[in-house]
Design an enzyme around this catalytic site. Structure first.
Site, PDB file in Angstrom:
ATOM      1  N   ALA A 155       6.878   0.727   8.763  1.00  0.00           N
ATOM      2  CA  ALA A 155       6.029   1.480   7.829  1.00  0.00           C
ATOM      3  C   ALA A 155       5.179   2.425   8.680  1.00  0.00           C
ATOM      4  O   ALA A 155       4.054   2.105   9.070  1.00  0.00           O
ATOM      5  CB  ALA A 155       5.155   0.524   7.037  1.00  0.00           C
ATOM      6  N   GLY A 192      -4.456   1.848   9.331  1.00  0.00           N
ATOM      7  CA  GLY A 192      -3.190   1.098   9.354  1.00  0.00           C
ATOM      8  C   GLY A 192      -2.681   0.820   7.961  1.00  0.00           C
ATOM      9  O   GLY A 192      -3.131   1.429   6.992  1.00  0.00           O
ATOM     10  N   ASN A 193      -1.707  -0.087   7.846  1.00  0.00           N
ATOM     11  CA  ASN A 193      -1.226  -0.495   6.526  1.00  0.00           C
ATOM     12  C   ASN A 193      -0.880  -1.980   6.558  1.00  0.00           C
ATOM     13  O   ASN A 193      -0.948  -2.617   7.606  1.00  0.00           O
ATOM     14  CB  ASN A 193      -0.050   0.376   6.080  1.00  0.00           C
ATOM     15  CG  ASN A 193       1.136   0.254   7.008  1.00  0.00           C
ATOM     16  OD1 ASN A 193       1.709  -0.806   7.167  1.00  0.00           O
ATOM     17  ND2 ASN A 193       1.504   1.362   7.655  1.00  0.00           N
ATOM     18  N   HIS A 194      -0.493  -2.522   5.401  1.00  0.00           N
ATOM     19  CA  HIS A 194      -0.325  -3.976   5.280  1.00  0.00           C
ATOM     20  C   HIS A 194       1.027  -4.504   5.745  1.00  0.00           C
ATOM     21  O   HIS A 194       1.316  -5.677   5.556  1.00  0.00           O
ATOM     22  CB  HIS A 194      -0.539  -4.401   3.823  1.00  0.00           C
ATOM     23  CG  HIS A 194      -1.950  -4.286   3.368  1.00  0.00           C
ATOM     24  ND1 HIS A 194      -2.968  -4.997   3.949  1.00  0.00           N
ATOM     25  CD2 HIS A 194      -2.523  -3.521   2.408  1.00  0.00           C
ATOM     26  CE1 HIS A 194      -4.104  -4.693   3.362  1.00  0.00           C
ATOM     27  NE2 HIS A 194      -3.866  -3.797   2.421  1.00  0.00           N
ATOM     28  N   SER A 195       1.869  -3.682   6.334  1.00  0.00           N
ATOM     29  CA  SER A 195       3.195  -4.174   6.739  1.00  0.00           C
ATOM     30  C   SER A 195       3.043  -5.326   7.742  1.00  0.00           C
ATOM     31  O   SER A 195       2.308  -5.218   8.731  1.00  0.00           O
ATOM     32  CB  SER A 195       3.981  -3.034   7.396  1.00  0.00           C
ATOM     33  OG  SER A 195       5.121  -3.561   8.023  1.00  0.00           O
TER      34      SER A 195
END
Ligand code: CTP
Length: 401
Positions: free
Chosen positions: A276, A208-211
């Protein structure tokens, strides 16, 4: 300018109630039709006669008018209002609103509201900071009410800090902007994407990502505030304020987001692609949990489909597409390249090099580039304010094309 606008003002028992007559004067002078509701405690701070004289209408206290024996319908008032503002709002009434304790006319009217509701809390510093007050504020926010933040400054108790009701001139400005701006997106359908996507590794892990999704949610809410009909496709996010009229579609992976976007795009006038989206997904996700091993492991990644590239094939001439660019290097160059290659009308450049901007932060600092060569540089602001700037830029672009 506010002619024909129906505004209900709810006043509760705080010292700032003495400022409300001035607000009523400002609203009536602009042509607004104002009705006032007071709690019993509010009458200790401002007289009903003053409020009735300035609003040119009787003030509501009870479900019944004791003198005439007639029933005051909170339901009718709820349907009549285009906007309700509760100011000053005490901790006591805030608690009742958050938990549906309808033991006075003001709270019954609030519970019957069919229109947007604004709340302007006002109380002493310690009361304002108490977890129960903050929790109630969160609850009221989650119902879609707009909170007009209490201001910091000198309080009636002599303490200094947050708790002051916003000044009447500012309240007037907020009401004015609400009505003025709410016309601009009327009849328009806006599709917004938000948050990260999660790409499954195994049943318990993902890429995943930090969005946080806050920028997309702020854009969706702001589009509703301006009269838009909004659909929000969101990846996995925490709790964010969301206007009750927004159609929310939850997705997890980039593939699911692509499918949801494909389904919705033909209905949209404006697409704001704030999500994102993962650029890579796991080639072969595991059906069982990946067990711990002592040697090096390799995860094979395959590229996801670029959603904007897909949607541009379906783009109709009168549709407006907005993308985001998150960059660390050669920011302007890369953003301009994405604007062109993804056939966008506008692109919003977030820089990860700016403190307080980009992922996870409650604030953002963006530069907006348009297809016709305009560059709008913003300052560091709350994501809500940035959302407002982005929508203003979109509207200006649409008008000039
Ligand atoms: N985007 C998309 N589909 C993807 C990846 C990104 O539609 N699979 C969209 C994003 O929502 C954003 C824009 O494309 O509006 C730019 O995203 P960004 O991550 O900045 O760029 P990428 O195109 O992914 O390129 P790179 O990561 O190489 O900068």
């Amino acid at each position: 300018m506010l002619k024909g606008k129906h505004i209900v003002l709810g006043i509760t028992g705080g010292i700032a109630a003495y400022k409300i007559p001035y607000l009523i004067r400002l609203l009536v002078r602009e042509g607004a039709d104002v009705r006032v509701i007071m709690t019993a405690a509010a009458r200790d701070f401002v007289t009903p006669l003053t409020l009735a004289t300035l609003s040119k209408h009787d003030v509501f206290f009870h479900p019944f008018n004791m003198e005439t024996g007639t029933w005051n319908s909170h339901v009718e008032l709820g349907q009549w209002a285009d906007l309700m503002l509760f100011a000053p709002l005490t901790a006591n009434t805030m608690g009742k609103m958050a938990h549906g304790i309808a033991d006075n006319f003001l709270v019954t009217a609030y519970l019957s509201a069919k229109c947007p509701v604004m709340l302007a809390p006002s109380m002493d510093l310690d009361m304002f900071q108490h977890p129960s007050t903050q929790k109630n504020l969160e609850i009221l926010k989650s119902f879609g009410n707009k909170i007009i933040d209490a201001q910091a400054g000198e309080l009636a108790s002599g303490l200094s800090g947050p708790g002051r009701m916003e000044e009447p001139e500012k309240l007037f400005e907020i009401i004015h902007d609400f009505f003025f701006q709410s016309q601009e997106l009327k009849g328009k359908k806006i599709l917004v994407t938000a948050g990260p996507t999660h790409e499954k590794i195994d049943p318990v892990r993902f890429l995943g990502n930090h969005s946080s999704g806050l920028m997309g949610f702020s854009l969706a809410n702001e589009a509703v505030n301006r009269g838009g009909n909004v659909t929000l496709i969101t990846g996995p996010v925490g709790n964010h304020e969301i206007h009750p009229t927004i159609k929310r579609i939850d997705v997890t992976s980039a593939t699911e987001m692509l499918q949801a976007c494909r389904k919705q795009i033909s209905k949209a006038d404006i697409l704001i692609m704030a999500a994102a989206v993962a650029d890579y997904t796991i080639k072969n996700p595991l059906s069982g949990k990946l067990k711990k091993r002592s040697d090096l492991i390799t995860l094979e990644l395959s590229p996801t489909t670029d959603i904007l590239h897909e949607l541009k094939k379906l783009k109709k001439e009168d549709q407006c597409f907005i993308g985001f660019a998150l960059e660390t290097d050669n920011e302007m160059e890369n953003a301009k390249e994405k604007l062109k290659s993804k056939s966008l009308d506008l692109i919003v450049l977030n820089s990860l090099n700016e403190k307080g901007a980009g992922f996870g932060a409650p604030t953002n600092k963006v530069t907006i580039l348009t297809k016709n060569g305009k560059t709008i540089k913003g300052n560091l602001k709350s994501k809500k304010e940035v959302a407002s700037d982005i929508l203003s830029a979109i509207l200006e672009y649409i008008k000039s094309n």
